[in-house]
Write a protein that holds these residues in place. Structure first.
Motif, PDB file in Angstrom:
ATOM      1  N   THR A 171       0.795  -1.111   0.016  1.00 49.74           N
ATOM      2  CA  THR A 171      -0.089   0.025  -0.112  1.00 49.74           C
ATOM      3  C   THR A 171       0.887   1.369   0.087  1.00 49.74           C
ATOM      4  O   THR A 171       0.448   2.154   0.252  1.00 49.74           O
ATOM      5  N   GLY A 172       2.013   1.250  -0.368  1.00 47.54           N
ATOM      6  CA  GLY A 172       3.037   2.255  -0.375  1.00 47.54           C
ATOM      7  C   GLY A 172       3.308   3.234   0.680  1.00 47.54           C
ATOM      8  O   GLY A 172       3.520   4.221   0.845  1.00 47.54           O
ATOM      9  N   VAL A 173       3.455   2.404   1.986  1.00 41.85           N
ATOM     10  CA  VAL A 173       3.850   3.056   3.203  1.00 41.85           C
ATOM     11  C   VAL A 173       5.193   3.506   3.202  1.00 41.85           C
ATOM     12  O   VAL A 173       6.061   2.793   2.386  1.00 41.85           O
ATOM     13  N   THR A 174       5.549   4.735   3.619  1.00 42.50           N
ATOM     14  CA  THR A 174       7.081   5.009   3.553  1.00 42.50           C
ATOM     15  C   THR A 174       7.791   4.794   4.836  1.00 42.50           C
ATOM     16  O   THR A 174       9.060   4.614   4.609  1.00 42.50           O
ATOM     17  N   ALA A 175       7.110   4.465   5.929  1.00 44.84           N
ATOM     18  CA  ALA A 175       7.972   4.222   7.105  1.00 44.84           C
ATOM     19  C   ALA A 175       7.139   3.486   8.180  1.00 44.84           C
ATOM     20  O   ALA A 175       6.116   3.438   8.604  1.00 44.84           O
ATOM     21  N   LEU A 176       7.945   2.398   8.503  1.00 49.18           N
ATOM     22  CA  LEU A 176       7.538   1.195   9.359  1.00 49.18           C
ATOM     23  C   LEU A 176       8.440   1.379  10.563  1.00 49.18           C
ATOM     24  O   LEU A 176       9.619   0.878  10.686  1.00 49.18           O
ATOM     25  N   VAL A 177       7.618   1.816  11.936  1.00 50.86           N
ATOM     26  CA  VAL A 177       8.516   1.636  13.134  1.00 50.86           C
ATOM     27  C   VAL A 177       8.032   0.412  13.848  1.00 50.86           C
ATOM     28  O   VAL A 177       7.092   0.288  14.077  1.00 50.86           O
ATOM     29  N   TYR A 178       9.143  -0.538  14.209  1.00 48.83           N
ATOM     30  CA  TYR A 178       8.749  -1.635  14.701  1.00 48.83           C
ATOM     31  C   TYR A 178       9.042  -1.592  16.348  1.00 48.83           C
ATOM     32  O   TYR A 178      10.193  -1.157  16.643  1.00 48.83           O
ATOM     33  N   VAL A 222      11.956  -7.268   9.796  1.00 47.42           N
ATOM     34  CA  VAL A 222      11.422  -5.665   9.524  1.00 47.42           C
ATOM     35  C   VAL A 222      12.910  -4.997   8.844  1.00 47.42           C
ATOM     36  O   VAL A 222      12.587  -4.252   8.028  1.00 47.42           O
ATOM     37  N   LEU A 223      13.761  -5.150   9.513  1.00 51.28           N
ATOM     38  CA  LEU A 223      14.916  -4.448   9.004  1.00 51.28           C
ATOM     39  C   LEU A 223      15.382  -4.890   7.826  1.00 51.28           C
ATOM     40  O   LEU A 223      15.803  -4.205   6.895  1.00 51.28           O
ATOM     41  N   ALA A 224      14.898  -6.099   7.379  1.00 54.09           N
ATOM     42  CA  ALA A 224      15.236  -6.740   6.047  1.00 54.09           C
ATOM     43  C   ALA A 224      14.443  -6.062   4.925  1.00 54.09           C
ATOM     44  O   ALA A 224      14.911  -5.957   3.780  1.00 54.09           O
ATOM     45  N   ALA A 225      13.369  -5.562   5.437  1.00 50.42           N
ATOM     46  CA  ALA A 225      12.425  -5.027   4.392  1.00 50.42           C
ATOM     47  C   ALA A 225      12.669  -3.508   4.160  1.00 50.42           C
ATOM     48  O   ALA A 225      12.280  -2.859   3.102  1.00 50.42           O
ATOM     49  N   ALA A 255      10.983  -5.473  -2.962  1.00 48.00           N
ATOM     50  CA  ALA A 255       9.443  -5.310  -3.181  1.00 48.00           C
ATOM     51  C   ALA A 255       8.864  -4.319  -2.883  1.00 48.00           C
ATOM     52  O   ALA A 255       7.923  -3.928  -3.760  1.00 48.00           O
ATOM     53  N   SER A 256       9.572  -3.090  -2.081  1.00 46.74           N
ATOM     54  CA  SER A 256       8.918  -1.829  -2.137  1.00 46.74           C
ATOM     55  C   SER A 256      10.215  -0.826  -1.549  1.00 46.74           C
ATOM     56  O   SER A 256      10.398  -0.635  -0.341  1.00 46.74           O
ATOM     57  N   PRO A 257      11.196  -0.434  -2.527  1.00 45.03           N
ATOM     58  CA  PRO A 257      12.184   0.325  -2.192  1.00 45.03           C
ATOM     59  C   PRO A 257      11.811   1.565  -1.582  1.00 45.03           C
ATOM     60  O   PRO A 257      12.804   2.092  -0.923  1.00 45.03           O
ATOM     61  N   LYS A 258      10.591   2.123  -1.520  1.00 40.43           N
ATOM     62  CA  LYS A 258      10.020   3.189  -0.988  1.00 40.43           C
ATOM     63  C   LYS A 258       9.849   3.267   0.533  1.00 40.43           C
ATOM     64  O   LYS A 258      10.127   4.172   1.530  1.00 40.43           O
ATOM     65  N   LEU A 259      10.021   1.869   1.081  1.00 45.56           N
ATOM     66  CA  LEU A 259       9.748   1.439   2.556  1.00 45.56           C
ATOM     67  C   LEU A 259      10.900   1.503   3.278  1.00 45.56           C
ATOM     68  O   LEU A 259      11.782   0.723   3.126  1.00 45.56           O
ATOM     69  N   LEU A 260      11.088   2.533   4.223  1.00 48.39           N
ATOM     70  CA  LEU A 260      11.936   2.537   5.312  1.00 48.39           C
ATOM     71  C   LEU A 260      11.505   2.031   6.542  1.00 48.39           C
ATOM     72  O   LEU A 260      10.356   2.353   7.254  1.00 48.39           O
ATOM     73  N   THR A 261      12.400   1.134   7.135  1.00 49.79           N
ATOM     74  CA  THR A 261      12.083   0.741   8.398  1.00 49.79           C
ATOM     75  C   THR A 261      12.950   0.865   9.536  1.00 49.79           C
ATOM     76  O   THR A 261      14.304   1.394   9.201  1.00 49.79           O
ATOM     77  N   VAL A 262      12.647   0.935  10.858  1.00 52.30           N
ATOM     78  CA  VAL A 262      13.624   0.958  11.812  1.00 52.30           C
ATOM     79  C   VAL A 262      12.881   0.120  13.079  1.00 52.30           C
ATOM     80  O   VAL A 262      11.634  -0.032  13.093  1.00 52.30           O
ATOM     81  N   SER A 263      13.791  -0.345  14.093  1.00 48.68           N
ATOM     82  CA  SER A 263      13.323  -1.101  15.104  1.00 48.68           C
ATOM     83  C   SER A 263      13.651  -0.353  16.432  1.00 48.68           C
ATOM     84  O   SER A 263      14.945  -0.140  16.694  1.00 48.68           O
ATOM     85  N   ILE A 264      12.776  -0.296  17.209  1.00 46.55           N
ATOM     86  CA  ILE A 264      12.993   0.294  18.673  1.00 46.55           C
ATOM     87  C   ILE A 264      13.098  -0.927  19.603  1.00 46.55           C
ATOM     88  O   ILE A 264      12.275  -1.683  19.793  1.00 46.55           O
ATOM     89  N   ARG A 265      14.278  -0.756  20.526  1.00 40.19           N
ATOM     90  CA  ARG A 265      14.227  -1.952  21.464  1.00 40.19           C
ATOM     91  C   ARG A 265      14.165  -1.172  22.868  1.00 40.19           C
ATOM     92  O   ARG A 265      15.062  -0.703  23.390  1.00 40.19           O
ATOM     93  N   PRO A 266      12.965  -1.245  23.436  1.00 41.93           N
ATOM     94  CA  PRO A 266      12.872  -0.613  24.709  1.00 41.93           C
ATOM     95  C   PRO A 266      13.088  -1.664  25.934  1.00 41.93           C
ATOM     96  O   PRO A 266      13.056  -2.732  25.852  1.00 41.93           O
TER      97      PRO A 266
END
Lengths: 482, 378
Positions: free
Chosen positions: B120-127, B171-174, B179-190
């Motif tokens: 769906t063309g999301v640009t940012a995924l925060v996990y 998530v980080l591999a995405a 599959a969607s070069p526009k999607l940027l991802t990041v992982s938060i480890r609390p």
């Protein structure tokens, strides 16, 4: 303490005695002063240094020769300033101009001052101040400029306080005032010393870009002394604990000394300790910037004493009754540990931070804040000297990128495997060649391999022994040719 | 002191918070609504059940019921919301799930979320990952940072952490994947989250206080531990989302040492404390006036032996004892982090101090208990 009571004390505290002996026997100064080469006025300066300073004179005299005289004179000049400021018998209109002009006075040949009251313990220093001025003018101009600058700033600060009637009657008001006071009497010294160290090439110039670190060094020492000396100061009608802190715990400052307010008084002193403890990590950071052993010893000894003193006064009801002091044995042990390297000073800080943490109690209003401050010291030390190595952990779990050495190891293993293969091939090959040579020689000499093989296939593994069956065998095989 | 330079006020666009009715998720939604530094044009929440932890109607938060373990359940929601930023916090709690459930929600569910983002063309995924991915639950973690290795499955004794690590890797591999070069991802480890409506840490500690069991200490209490107030974790998520949004507007890839996308970040309160001091502060906030004079210290080894014995004894009668070896290990373990990376790259600093966090959390639970009482009284 009498000799007998000392004997008794040390027989029950052998560790203390051991520390003292260790220091006296094994401490070797990096440098020692050589009075033989000194002028008469310089010798006089050192006489006053020994007279006026309890704790600093020994460490100053072990300093690198390059800094020995500048630092000693810096100390004596500030001491002179302090002697004027401290003396309540000097009227303000006389005192203020003296304080503000002291940075010029130190260049006036032959200047002396005998206006101190008869009870002022350091009055002799000012009476013979011409000796200090003579020597000051012989010091390298770069050092002179630094000393002069700090003397001016401190003199102005002291004059401001002397002028401040509020301060003289009520003592220090806010925490900000308290820290400003500590800045004038100690932070500035830290600043000046740092500039002297860097000028002489004994400290990392980066320290000049982080002035808050030198400030922390001074604040930590001064605040700790102010906490320790509360009883002595109140007896002298002086008050340095800021109202902003004590008013949270008691109504009147004097109430701190009333045993029935002990809980409140302890809570108040804890808050003072917390306020000082927060400088500890910056002090360690500062000391990481010192490049010379004698300078390191000079700065580290007072710092170690301060963290130990802070632990001693923390939740200690005795500070409101008398002046408490770390024992001589502890002091010697601390000096031994502070004259080595940053790591051993970090160990001292960690040890005392943990002791403070251990004494901390949830009853204290600042319980969690104190715990966090101790933890911060531990975390900072860990950042200087990490116990864990992420690379080693990665190897242990077999994760992460194999590094160069690993790749090499792997290659070497592969190489040695192929070497073994070729070695075996050579051995087998040699054996084959030799065997075929032997078989060939036997065949030429007329060995009947055909007979041997067919006999073997018939299951006869041992040759017949009687001559009749031998010829039978031969006949049987050769009969086609007949 | 000069104020920390803050990023320019930027809109994140349309934000979808998955698990936005959960403990952390609803705090993220609240911060999105109230934050003055981060704005969004529309906030939506996707959760399995959206009946609890809802914002008032006036906040215009859209709520959608959906199950992340099936793509067909969430894809229509993604298509409808068309989010720019997705914050994925959904996970069963450490104590509240079965192995199958962890696998299904954390790993399979995250796969579905990634796929939905890509489609769906999301640009940012925060996990939302967990600081426990580098802990094997028995070794100490001393001032650990992002260079520490993720514990591989064979050495990971907590299945929850294993599935969190697996999902984080997905998530980080995405990030910028074909599959969607526009999607940027990041992982938060609390690290060890607590706060109002917390379902694990604070309620357990309050129970110890109510049962009058504050007189025990397992281990020597020299072990430093990171506890993180929930709002600070939420803040970390929003900073990461902002950083990804900003990166996505760049034409070039950022330099490696300042890159946020494809990276993991530890988030703590930046003030570790001695483990039992935290508990004692919670009890103090509950009203305890006791010092430590009544405390009976049980050494780590003795505690482990005792826990083991109790576990066996209770196992025979089919129950779980109050003292287990796991508890002994947890409360005598050193586990704190160095969060320089988050401070430097995300501009992170905690917005709520540890003491205030404890007071707020305990205050909330006291309020809730009072409400319960009143209900019962009626």
């Amino acid at each position: 303490m009498g000799l007998l009571s000392q004997l008794l004390y040390y027989s029950f505290h052998p560790n203390q005695l051991r520390s003292i002996l260790q220091w006296k026997l094994w401490h070797e100064p990096v440098h020692t002063r050589d009075p033989a080469k000194e002028s008469a006025t310089l010798k006089e300066c050192f006489k006053y240094l020994n007279m006026t300073s309890r704790s600093f004179s020994a460490v100053i005299q072990e300093l690198n020769p390059e800094l020995l005289v500048p630092v000693a004179l810096f100390y004596l000049i500030l001491r002179g300033l302090d002697t004027i400021e401290d003396d309540m018998t000097i009227p303000l209109e006389k005192k203020e101009p003296l304080l503000r002009d002291f940075y010029n006075i130190i260049e006036k040949d032959g200047w002396t001052f005998n206006g101190n009251g008869p009870n002022e313990k350091d009055r002799d220093l000012l009476v013979h101040f011409d000796a200090i001025i003579t020597e000051f003018k012989l010091v390298k101009p770069a050092y002179q400029a630094i000393i002069k600058d700090i003397t001016k700033k401190m003199g102005d600060g002291m004059a401001d306080y002397a002028n401040n009637a509020e301060h003289n009657i009520n003592g220090v008001n806010t925490v900000e005032d308290y820290e400003l006071y500590c800045h004038y009497v100690a932070g500035l010294v830290g600043d000046g010393l740092t500039r002297l160290f860097v000028e002489g090439g004994f400290a990392n110039p980066a320290l000049l870009k982080r002035p808050e670190l030198a400030e922390a060094m001074g604040q930590f020492l001064q605040k700790t002394n102010i906490i320790r000396d509360i009883k002595e100061d109140i007896d002298d009608k002086r008050r340095f604990w800021p109202k902003e802190i004590w008013s949270k715990h008691v109504d009147k400052f004097e109430d701190l000394f009333d045993p029935k307010n002990l809980d409140a008084a302890l809570a108040c002193s804890s808050e003072m300790v917390l306020n000082s403890l927060r400088h500890a990590d910056e002090c360690l950071f500062y000391m990481a910037g010192i490049k010379d052993q004698s300078v390191f010893n000079f700065v580290a000894i007072p710092q170690s004493m301060a963290i130990a003193t802070l632990e001693l006064v923390f939740r200690n009801p005795k500070i409101f009754e008398r002046n408490v002091k770390i024992t001589k044995g502890d002091a010697c042990e601390l000096m031994t540990l502070s004259t080595q390297n940053l790591r051993s000073v970090c160990e001292v800080f960690q040890r005392y931070a943990r002791r403070i943490h251990k004494k901390n109690t949830p009853k204290d209003p600042n319980f969690l804040q104190i715990s966090m401050a101790c933890a911060k010291i531990e975390q900072f030390i860990e950042s200087l000297y990490p116990t864990q190595d992420p690379k080693a952990l990665s190897l242990m779990h077999g994760t992460g990128e194999p590094d160069e050495r690993q790749k090499k190891d792997k290659k070497a293993k592969e190489e040695s495997a192929s070497e073994i293969f070729y070695l075996l091939l050579a051995v087998v090959g040699t054996l084959l060649v030799i065997s075929s040579l032997m078989v060939g020689a036997a065949w030429i000499a007329g060995a009947r391999f055909d007979i041997a093989i067919s006999e073997l296939t018939n299951g006869k593994f041992f040759p017949p022994t009687d001559p009749a069956s031998i010829s039978a065998v031969v006949r049987q095989h050769d009969h086609g040719e007949l | 002191m000069a104020p920390v330079p803050s990023l320019p006020k930027k809109s994140l666009g349309k934000v979808l918070v998955i698990g936005g009715c959960g403990f952390l998720g609803h705090h993220i939604v609240s911060l999105l609504v109230t934050s003055s530094s981060t704005t969004s044009s529309q906030i939506s929440v996707l959760d399995l059940h959206t009946t609890r932890n809802r914002r008032p109607e006036s906040d215009n938060v859209a709520y959608f019921d959906g199950d992340i373990t099936t793509l067909s359940s969430i894809l229509p929601i993604f298509e409808k919301v068309k989010p720019d930023v997705v914050i994925h916090t959904a996970s069963p709690t450490l104590a509240g799930g079965s192995k199958a459930m962890y696998q299904k929600v954390n790993v399979e569910g995250t796969k579905c979320v990634i796929e939905a983002c890509q489609k769906t063309g999301v640009t940012a995924l925060v996990y939302t990952s967990s600081a426990s991915v580098i802990s094997d639950n028995s070794s100490d973690l001393i001032n650990a940072d992002e260079r520490w290795p993720v514990i591989p499955p064979k050495a990971q004794t907590e299945y929850y952490s294993q599935t969190k690590a697996e999902a984080e890797a997905l998530v980080l591999a995405a990030n910028r994947a074909p599959a969607s070069p526009k999607l940027l991802t990041v992982s938060i480890r609390p690290a060890t989250i607590f706060g109002p409506s917390d379902v694990q840490l604070i309620p357990a500690m309050i129970n110890v206080y109510r049962n009058g069991q504050t007189g025990f200490q397992l281990g020597d209490n020299q072990n430093l531990f990171d506890f993180t107030y929930v709002e600070n974790v939420a803040h970390g998520h929003l900073l990461a989302a902002r950083a990804l949004s900003a990166t996505s507007q760049l034409n070039i890839k950022p330099l490696d040492h300042e890159r946020v996308d494809g990276e993991a970040f530890f988030i703590t309160n930046d003030s570790p404390v001695y483990f039992w001091d935290f508990a004692r502060m919670v009890w103090k906030a509950c009203g305890s006036t006791l010092g430590t004079e009544h405390v009976w210290v049980i050494g780590k080894d003795a505690g482990l032996a005792l826990g083991g014995l109790l576990e066996w004894g209770f196992w025979l009668v089919g129950r779980t004892p109050k003292l287990t070896r796991r508890q002994v290990r947890y409360s005598s373990m050193t586990r704190y982090y160095d969060i320089s990376k988050a401070k430097k790259l995300l501009g992170y600093a905690p917005i709520v101090g540890l003491q205030e966090g404890i007071e707020r959390a305990v205050g909330w639970f006291m309020e809730e208990a009072k409400k319960e009482e009143e209900k019962k009284g009626q």
